[in-house]
Design an enzyme around this catalytic site. Structure first.
Site, PDB file in Angstrom:
ATOM      1  N   ASP A 131       0.808  -1.220   0.000  1.00 27.65           N
ATOM      2  CA  ASP A 131       0.000   0.000   0.000  1.00 27.65           C
ATOM      3  C   ASP A 131       0.844   1.273   0.000  1.00 27.65           C
ATOM      4  OD1 ASP A 131       0.775  -0.555   2.620  1.00 27.65           O
ATOM      5  OD2 ASP A 131      -1.095   0.134   3.497  1.00 27.65           O
ATOM      6  N   GLY A 132       1.977   1.271   0.677  1.00 30.16           N
ATOM      7  CA  GLY A 132       2.844   2.460   0.666  1.00 30.16           C
ATOM      8  C   GLY A 132       3.396   2.741  -0.722  1.00 30.16           C
ATOM      9  N   ILE A 188       4.026  -9.276   1.477  1.00 25.48           N
ATOM     10  CA  ILE A 188       4.023 -10.455   2.339  1.00 25.48           C
ATOM     11  C   ILE A 188       3.039 -10.283   3.479  1.00 25.48           C
ATOM     12  CG2 ILE A 188       6.379 -11.044   1.731  1.00 25.48           C
ATOM     13  CD1 ILE A 188       7.242 -10.152   4.520  1.00 25.48           C
ATOM     14  N   ASP A 189       2.526  -9.070   3.656  1.00 28.60           N
ATOM     15  CA  ASP A 189       1.526  -8.850   4.693  1.00 28.60           C
ATOM     16  C   ASP A 189       0.196  -9.500   4.342  1.00 28.60           C
ATOM     17  OD1 ASP A 189       3.210  -7.321   6.346  1.00 28.60           O
ATOM     18  OD2 ASP A 189       2.851  -5.558   5.119  1.00 28.60           O
TER      19      ASP A 189
END
Length: 144
Positions: free
Chosen positions: A63-64, A92-93
Site C-alpha cells: 500500500d505504501g 508479504i503482509d
C-alpha cells in the site's frame, strides 16, 4: 531504474531490460531492480519520467508503494505529462481485501519456516544460545 522511486531520479541507475538479463530472475529472491521507495520529491520523479519519455509506469509493492505511485501520477498530471501508472500488488503482509493471497506471500512463509528451523537448530545445539529471526514486512510477524 534500479533503486525504486529513489532510483528513478538518478539517470545512472536506469537500465534496459533484455531477454538475456531477465531470463533467470524468477530463480532469484528479491528483485534485480532493488526495492527502495526512498521518498524522492514526486515532482522530480515526474520530471524524470517525462525526460525519459516514459508513457507506462509499473510499480510492484504494497500500500505504501501504491500511495507513492498515485502521488507521482498526480505530479505528472500537474506538468501535463500523460503516463499510465499501473500498480501490481505484492506484499508479504497479505492484506489486500479482494485477494485471497498476494504473490510473494507463499514464498515469504516458506522462507520464514526455513529461517525459523535453522535458528531453532542453532539455538538448541549449543549451551546458552537463542535463535533470533527477523521477518521483513510491516505486519507480517504472525507468519512466524
Amino acid at each position: 531504474s534500479k533503486g525504486g522511486f529513489k532510483g528513478s531520479v538518478k539517470p545512472s541507475t536506469w537500465l534496459t531490460l533484455t531477454p538475456e538479463n531477465v531470463k533467470d530472475i524468477h530463480m532469484l529472491g528479491g528483485t534485480i531492480l532493488v526495492s527502495d521507495r526512498g521518498h524522492p520529491p514526486n515532482d522530480e520523479v515526474a520530471a524524470s519520467l517525462k525526460s525519459k519519455g516514459i508513457r507506462q509506469y509499473f510499480v510492484i509493492g504494497g500500500d505504501g508503494t501504491h500511495r507513492g505511485a498515485y502521488s507521482i501520477y498526480e505530479a505528472m498530471a500537474k506538468i501535463d505529462w500523460e503516463c499510465a501508472v499501473v500498480g501490481v500488488p505484492k506484499t508479504i503482509d497479505n492484506d489486500i481485501p479482494i485477494l485471497d493471497r498476494s504473490f510473494g506471500y507463499k514464498t515469504s512463509c516458506t522462507e520464514a519456516v526455513k529461517a525459523i528451523n535453522s535458528a531453532h537448530t542453532e539455538a538448541t545445539s549449543n549451551t546458552n544460545c537463542i535463535g533470533l529471526v527477523k521477518l521483513m514486512g510491516r505486519h507480517c510477524g504472525w507468519i512466524a
